[in-house]
Design a protein around this motif. Structure first.
Motif, PDB file in Angstrom:
ATOM      1  N   LYS A 104      39.097  29.606  51.046  1.00  0.00           N
ATOM      2  CA  LYS A 104      38.037  29.716  50.045  1.00  0.00           C
ATOM      3  C   LYS A 104      38.581  30.060  48.669  1.00  0.00           C
ATOM      4  CE  LYS A 104      34.400  31.119  53.163  1.00  0.00           C
ATOM      5  NZ  LYS A 104      33.415  32.111  53.488  1.00  0.00           N
ATOM      6  N   ASN A 105      37.778  29.748  47.669  1.00  0.00           N
ATOM      7  CA  ASN A 105      38.071  30.079  46.288  1.00  0.00           C
ATOM      8  C   ASN A 105      36.767  30.575  45.658  1.00  0.00           C
ATOM      9  OD1 ASN A 105      39.299  30.263  43.778  1.00  0.00           O
ATOM     10  ND2 ASN A 105      38.849  28.134  43.277  1.00  0.00           N
ATOM     11  N   ILE A 106      36.784  31.789  45.135  1.00  0.00           N
ATOM     12  CA  ILE A 106      35.616  32.348  44.469  1.00  0.00           C
ATOM     13  C   ILE A 106      35.949  32.494  42.990  1.00  0.00           C
ATOM     14  CG2 ILE A 106      34.128  34.363  44.222  1.00  0.00           C
ATOM     15  CD1 ILE A 106      34.504  34.935  47.162  1.00  0.00           C
ATOM     16  N   LYS A 107      35.058  32.014  42.143  1.00  0.00           N
ATOM     17  CA  LYS A 107      35.236  32.141  40.704  1.00  0.00           C
ATOM     18  C   LYS A 107      34.214  33.129  40.165  1.00  0.00           C
ATOM     19  CE  LYS A 107      37.055  27.522  40.002  1.00  0.00           C
ATOM     20  NZ  LYS A 107      36.973  26.289  39.226  1.00  0.00           N
ATOM     21  N   ALA A 108      34.685  34.039  39.318  1.00  0.00           N
ATOM     22  CA  ALA A 108      33.807  35.032  38.711  1.00  0.00           C
ATOM     23  C   ALA A 108      34.021  35.013  37.198  1.00  0.00           C
ATOM     24  CB  ALA A 108      34.098  36.408  39.280  1.00  0.00           C
ATOM     25  N   HIS A 109      33.000  34.656  36.451  1.00  0.00           N
ATOM     26  CA  HIS A 109      33.085  34.608  34.991  1.00  0.00           C
ATOM     27  C   HIS A 109      33.040  36.029  34.432  1.00  0.00           C
ATOM     28  CE1 HIS A 109      32.015  33.690  30.820  1.00  0.00           C
ATOM     29  NE2 HIS A 109      32.627  32.534  31.065  1.00  0.00           N
ATOM     30  N   VAL A 110      33.703  36.253  33.310  1.00  0.00           N
ATOM     31  CA  VAL A 110      33.765  37.591  32.718  1.00  0.00           C
ATOM     32  C   VAL A 110      32.384  38.145  32.348  1.00  0.00           C
ATOM     33  CG1 VAL A 110      36.115  37.399  31.844  1.00  0.00           C
ATOM     34  CG2 VAL A 110      34.234  36.700  30.395  1.00  0.00           C
ATOM     35  N   HIS A 111      31.394  37.283  32.147  1.00  0.00           N
ATOM     36  CA  HIS A 111      30.055  37.756  31.812  1.00  0.00           C
ATOM     37  C   HIS A 111      29.184  37.995  33.042  1.00  0.00           C
ATOM     38  CE1 HIS A 111      31.063  35.827  27.803  1.00  0.00           C
ATOM     39  NE2 HIS A 111      31.034  37.121  27.601  1.00  0.00           N
ATOM     40  N   LEU A 112      29.761  37.836  34.217  1.00  0.00           N
ATOM     41  CA  LEU A 112      29.034  38.097  35.457  1.00  0.00           C
ATOM     42  C   LEU A 112      28.647  39.569  35.524  1.00  0.00           C
ATOM     43  CD1 LEU A 112      28.341  37.024  38.415  1.00  0.00           C
ATOM     44  CD2 LEU A 112      30.525  38.027  39.053  1.00  0.00           C
ATOM     45  N   VAL A 113      27.399  39.837  35.881  1.00  0.00           N
ATOM     46  CA  VAL A 113      26.971  41.221  36.065  1.00  0.00           C
ATOM     47  C   VAL A 113      27.804  41.816  37.189  1.00  0.00           C
ATOM     48  CG1 VAL A 113      25.056  42.701  36.770  1.00  0.00           C
ATOM     49  CG2 VAL A 113      24.621  40.751  35.269  1.00  0.00           C
ATOM     50  N   GLY A 114      28.436  42.941  36.930  1.00  0.00           N
ATOM     51  CA  GLY A 114      29.265  43.590  37.931  1.00  0.00           C
ATOM     52  C   GLY A 114      30.733  43.201  37.866  1.00  0.00           C
ATOM     53  N   PHE A 115      31.124  42.396  36.870  1.00  0.00           N
ATOM     54  CA  PHE A 115      32.516  41.963  36.755  1.00  0.00           C
ATOM     55  C   PHE A 115      33.483  43.149  36.678  1.00  0.00           C
ATOM     56  CE2 PHE A 115      36.286  40.372  34.549  1.00  0.00           C
ATOM     57  CZ  PHE A 115      36.577  39.245  35.296  1.00  0.00           C
ATOM     58  N   PRO A 116      33.204  44.167  35.860  1.00  0.00           N
ATOM     59  CA  PRO A 116      34.119  45.318  35.821  1.00  0.00           C
ATOM     60  C   PRO A 116      34.259  46.016  37.182  1.00  0.00           C
ATOM     61  CG  PRO A 116      32.667  45.355  33.919  1.00  0.00           C
ATOM     62  CD  PRO A 116      32.153  44.288  34.850  1.00  0.00           C
ATOM     63  N   THR A 117      33.173  46.068  37.941  1.00  0.00           N
ATOM     64  CA  THR A 117      33.218  46.670  39.275  1.00  0.00           C
ATOM     65  C   THR A 117      34.075  45.833  40.214  1.00  0.00           C
ATOM     66  OG1 THR A 117      31.020  47.590  38.940  1.00  0.00           O
ATOM     67  CG2 THR A 117      31.819  47.491  41.213  1.00  0.00           C
ATOM     68  N   LEU A 118      33.992  44.520  40.099  1.00  0.00           N
ATOM     69  CA  LEU A 118      34.823  43.626  40.903  1.00  0.00           C
ATOM     70  C   LEU A 118      36.297  43.888  40.610  1.00  0.00           C
ATOM     71  CD1 LEU A 118      35.229  41.246  42.842  1.00  0.00           C
ATOM     72  CD2 LEU A 118      34.913  39.722  40.880  1.00  0.00           C
ATOM     73  N   ILE A 119      36.647  44.032  39.334  1.00  0.00           N
ATOM     74  CA  ILE A 119      38.030  44.322  38.946  1.00  0.00           C
ATOM     75  C   ILE A 119      38.475  45.648  39.553  1.00  0.00           C
ATOM     76  CG2 ILE A 119      39.581  44.822  36.999  1.00  0.00           C
ATOM     77  CD1 ILE A 119      38.729  41.877  37.206  1.00  0.00           C
ATOM     78  N   GLU A 120      37.631  46.668  39.450  1.00  0.00           N
ATOM     79  CA  GLU A 120      37.957  47.985  40.014  1.00  0.00           C
ATOM     80  C   GLU A 120      38.194  47.898  41.519  1.00  0.00           C
ATOM     81  OE1 GLU A 120      34.783  50.637  38.934  1.00  0.00           O
ATOM     82  OE2 GLU A 120      35.240  50.468  36.791  1.00  0.00           O
ATOM     83  N   LYS A 121      37.337  47.163  42.216  1.00  0.00           N
ATOM     84  CA  LYS A 121      37.472  47.025  43.673  1.00  0.00           C
ATOM     85  C   LYS A 121      38.727  46.241  44.041  1.00  0.00           C
ATOM     86  CE  LYS A 121      34.160  49.305  45.487  1.00  0.00           C
ATOM     87  NZ  LYS A 121      34.438  50.451  46.346  1.00  0.00           N
ATOM     88  N   LEU A 122      39.042  45.202  43.273  1.00  0.00           N
ATOM     89  CA  LEU A 122      40.274  44.450  43.519  1.00  0.00           C
ATOM     90  C   LEU A 122      41.483  45.376  43.411  1.00  0.00           C
ATOM     91  CD1 LEU A 122      39.688  41.093  41.628  1.00  0.00           C
ATOM     92  CD2 LEU A 122      40.346  41.301  44.022  1.00  0.00           C
ATOM     93  N   GLU A 123      41.494  46.209  42.381  1.00  0.00           N
ATOM     94  CA  GLU A 123      42.602  47.150  42.203  1.00  0.00           C
ATOM     95  C   GLU A 123      42.644  48.173  43.330  1.00  0.00           C
ATOM     96  OE1 GLU A 123      43.209  47.194  37.399  1.00  0.00           O
ATOM     97  OE2 GLU A 123      41.691  48.533  38.226  1.00  0.00           O
ATOM     98  N   GLU A 124      41.484  48.683  43.693  1.00  0.00           N
ATOM     99  CA  GLU A 124      41.392  49.696  44.745  1.00  0.00           C
ATOM    100  C   GLU A 124      41.841  49.143  46.099  1.00  0.00           C
ATOM    101  OE1 GLU A 124      37.775  51.667  47.250  1.00  0.00           O
ATOM    102  OE2 GLU A 124      37.513  51.609  45.072  1.00  0.00           O
ATOM    103  N   LYS A 125      41.337  47.981  46.460  1.00  0.00           N
ATOM    104  CA  LYS A 125      41.604  47.427  47.792  1.00  0.00           C
ATOM    105  C   LYS A 125      43.015  46.870  47.943  1.00  0.00           C
ATOM    106  CE  LYS A 125      37.614  48.260  49.623  1.00  0.00           C
ATOM    107  NZ  LYS A 125      37.450  49.107  50.793  1.00  0.00           N
ATOM    108  N   THR A 126      43.618  46.415  46.834  1.00  0.00           N
ATOM    109  CA  THR A 126      44.971  45.854  46.916  1.00  0.00           C
ATOM    110  C   THR A 126      46.050  46.875  46.569  1.00  0.00           C
ATOM    111  OG1 THR A 126      44.939  45.076  44.632  1.00  0.00           O
ATOM    112  CG2 THR A 126      44.155  43.544  46.339  1.00  0.00           C
ATOM    113  N   GLY A 127      45.654  47.964  45.895  1.00  0.00           N
ATOM    114  CA  GLY A 127      46.626  48.956  45.475  1.00  0.00           C
ATOM    115  C   GLY A 127      47.463  48.511  44.288  1.00  0.00           C
ATOM    116  N   LYS A 128      47.020  47.463  43.594  1.00  0.00           N
ATOM    117  CA  LYS A 128      47.748  46.936  42.435  1.00  0.00           C
ATOM    118  C   LYS A 128      46.817  46.901  41.231  1.00  0.00           C
ATOM    119  CE  LYS A 128      50.536  43.811  45.236  1.00  0.00           C
ATOM    120  NZ  LYS A 128      50.891  42.407  45.464  1.00  0.00           N
ATOM    121  N   SER A 129      47.394  47.074  40.035  1.00  0.00           N
ATOM    122  CA  SER A 129      46.578  46.949  38.825  1.00  0.00           C
ATOM    123  C   SER A 129      46.249  45.471  38.628  1.00  0.00           C
ATOM    124  CB  SER A 129      47.313  47.491  37.604  1.00  0.00           C
ATOM    125  OG  SER A 129      48.331  46.607  37.213  1.00  0.00           O
ATOM    126  N   ILE A 130      45.189  45.197  37.905  1.00  0.00           N
ATOM    127  CA  ILE A 130      44.777  43.816  37.702  1.00  0.00           C
ATOM    128  C   ILE A 130      45.857  43.028  36.975  1.00  0.00           C
ATOM    129  CG2 ILE A 130      43.517  44.163  35.543  1.00  0.00           C
ATOM    130  CD1 ILE A 130      42.455  41.900  38.475  1.00  0.00           C
TER     131      ILE A 130
END
Length: 77
Positions: free
Chosen positions: A43-69
């Motif tokens: 799968k491939n998911i695309k998220a535009h920067v103006h998506l509601v919740g985009f900053p939360t998605l970035i935070e979760k990506l960092e949290e779950k992977t243990g890497k900074s964006i």
């Protein structure tokens, strides 16, 4: 949107796309399209920067992977 086990986004049509955190293979960012592309094997998911919740998605990506964006995003030429 995110939950504890997977990242998922709802499209305008209401279709839900999801990728489990442990299936994440690649994250890229399109400078022109302003979209974050989250990829798994199937799968491939695309998220535009103006998506509601985009900053939360970035935070979760960092949290779950243990890497900074900045370290997570694969730069493409």
């Amino acid at each position: 949107m995110t939950n504890f086990n997977k990242a998922f986004l709802l499209s305008i049509s209401g279709k839900q796309n999801e990728i489990k955190w442990n299936e994440l293979l690649d994250v890229t960012f399109g400078k022109m399209s302003q979209e974050l592309n989250i990829k798994s094997k199937n799968k491939n998911i695309k998220a535009h920067v103006h998506l509601v919740g985009f900053p939360t998605l970035i935070e979760k990506l960092e949290e779950k992977t243990g890497k900074s964006i900045k370290n997570l995003i694969v730069n493409r030429k």
